[in-house]
Design a protein around this motif. Sequence first.
Motif, short mmCIF file in Angstrom:
data_model
loop_
_atom_site.label_atom_id
_atom_site.label_comp_id
_atom_site.label_asym_id
_atom_site.label_seq_id
_atom_site.Cartn_x
_atom_site.Cartn_y
_atom_site.Cartn_z
N PHE A 129 -1.06 8.47 0.25
CA PHE A 129 -0.41 7.46 1.07
C PHE A 129 -0.13 8.03 2.46
O PHE A 129 0.43 9.14 2.57
N PRO A 130 -0.48 7.31 3.54
CA PRO A 130 0.04 7.70 4.85
C PRO A 130 1.56 7.71 4.79
O PRO A 130 2.16 6.96 4.01
N GLN A 131 2.20 8.53 5.61
CA GLN A 131 3.64 8.68 5.49
C GLN A 131 4.39 7.37 5.67
O GLN A 131 5.41 7.13 4.99
N GLU A 132 3.89 6.46 6.52
CA GLU A 132 4.61 5.20 6.73
C GLU A 132 4.55 4.31 5.49
O GLU A 132 5.50 3.60 5.16
N SER A 133 3.42 4.34 4.75
CA SER A 133 3.32 3.56 3.52
C SER A 133 4.18 4.17 2.42
O SER A 133 4.82 3.45 1.65
N ALA A 134 4.21 5.50 2.34
CA ALA A 134 5.08 6.16 1.36
C ALA A 134 6.54 5.82 1.63
O ALA A 134 7.33 5.59 0.70
N HIS A 135 6.89 5.74 2.91
CA HIS A 135 8.27 5.39 3.28
C HIS A 135 8.60 3.98 2.83
O HIS A 135 9.67 3.73 2.23
N ARG A 136 7.71 3.01 3.08
CA ARG A 136 7.97 1.63 2.68
C ARG A 136 8.07 1.51 1.17
O ARG A 136 8.88 0.76 0.64
N LEU A 137 7.21 2.23 0.46
CA LEU A 137 7.24 2.21 -1.00
C LEU A 137 8.58 2.72 -1.53
O LEU A 137 9.20 2.11 -2.41
N LEU A 138 9.06 3.82 -0.97
CA LEU A 138 10.33 4.38 -1.41
C LEU A 138 11.51 3.46 -1.07
O LEU A 138 12.44 3.30 -1.87
N GLU A 178 11.45 0.28 -0.96
CA GLU A 178 11.39 -0.83 -1.91
C GLU A 178 11.91 -0.40 -3.27
O GLU A 178 12.68 -1.13 -3.92
N LEU A 179 11.51 0.77 -3.73
CA LEU A 179 11.87 1.22 -5.07
C LEU A 179 13.31 1.70 -5.17
O LEU A 179 13.97 1.51 -6.20
N LEU A 180 13.81 2.32 -4.10
CA LEU A 180 15.14 2.93 -4.15
C LEU A 180 16.20 2.13 -3.39
O LEU A 180 17.39 2.49 -3.43
N GLY A 181 15.78 1.07 -2.71
CA GLY A 181 16.74 0.30 -1.93
C GLY A 181 17.25 1.06 -0.72
O GLY A 181 18.34 0.80 -0.20
N SER A 182 16.45 1.99 -0.25
CA SER A 182 16.86 2.83 0.88
C SER A 182 16.71 2.08 2.20
O SER A 182 15.82 1.25 2.36
N GLN A 183 17.59 2.38 3.14
CA GLN A 183 17.51 1.79 4.47
C GLN A 183 17.18 2.85 5.53
O GLN A 183 17.35 2.62 6.72
N SER A 184 16.71 4.01 5.09
CA SER A 184 16.40 5.07 6.03
C SER A 184 15.26 4.65 6.95
O SER A 184 14.38 3.88 6.57
#
Length: 207
Positions: free
Chosen positions: A82-91, A93-99
Amino acid sequence: MPFRALNNVQMDILKEISNIGMSHAATALSRMIGHPVQLRVPHITVTEISQVPDYLGGAEKMTVGITLQILGDARGNIMLLFPQESAHRLLCELLGSQSKALIMNEETISTLKEVGNILASAYLSALGNMLHKTLRPSVPLLAYDMARAVVDYVLIDLCKSSDLAMLVETDFTGESASKLAIKGHFFLLPDPSTLEIFSMRPEDNHD
């Protein structure tokens, strides 16, 4: 059986089997995320190992790589990138993170490894059922680095037996722009010694 020996018919069979396997993996990922994700296999490529990072957008592109060994009746590796931006969006979504940036810590690494394990298990289970073979993934490993560094440690074993790699490229996409937008690649890297198992028609692949 070397990669160069695959003919067009065998490549088409491998693509067909991979598309079916990916439909099972997409179902597993969709359940984990909570809404549909489509996975498709646009093409299968045999390429120089040194050129693999070019498929990821360049050797210096920051990439999250989840890798697993294929165990059982066939050998090889699975590499989920995953490109880093896609990995960020995935996380998020899964963790409810707002980072606002990708942060790698124990929780995010564990989550991404679980994504890799779920996808690889679903894919190999589907392939194994169709091919009448036992296929299972190893414990996943994760790397977050430039694309060249991420793929090098996976492909170094292949370099010992071949200068070529077979890439079963798979696109991950959300159902619409308002849903999760994942862009990644799923690479199946069979060991040349058991490549023939993956390139036979299911009805012909009995013990």
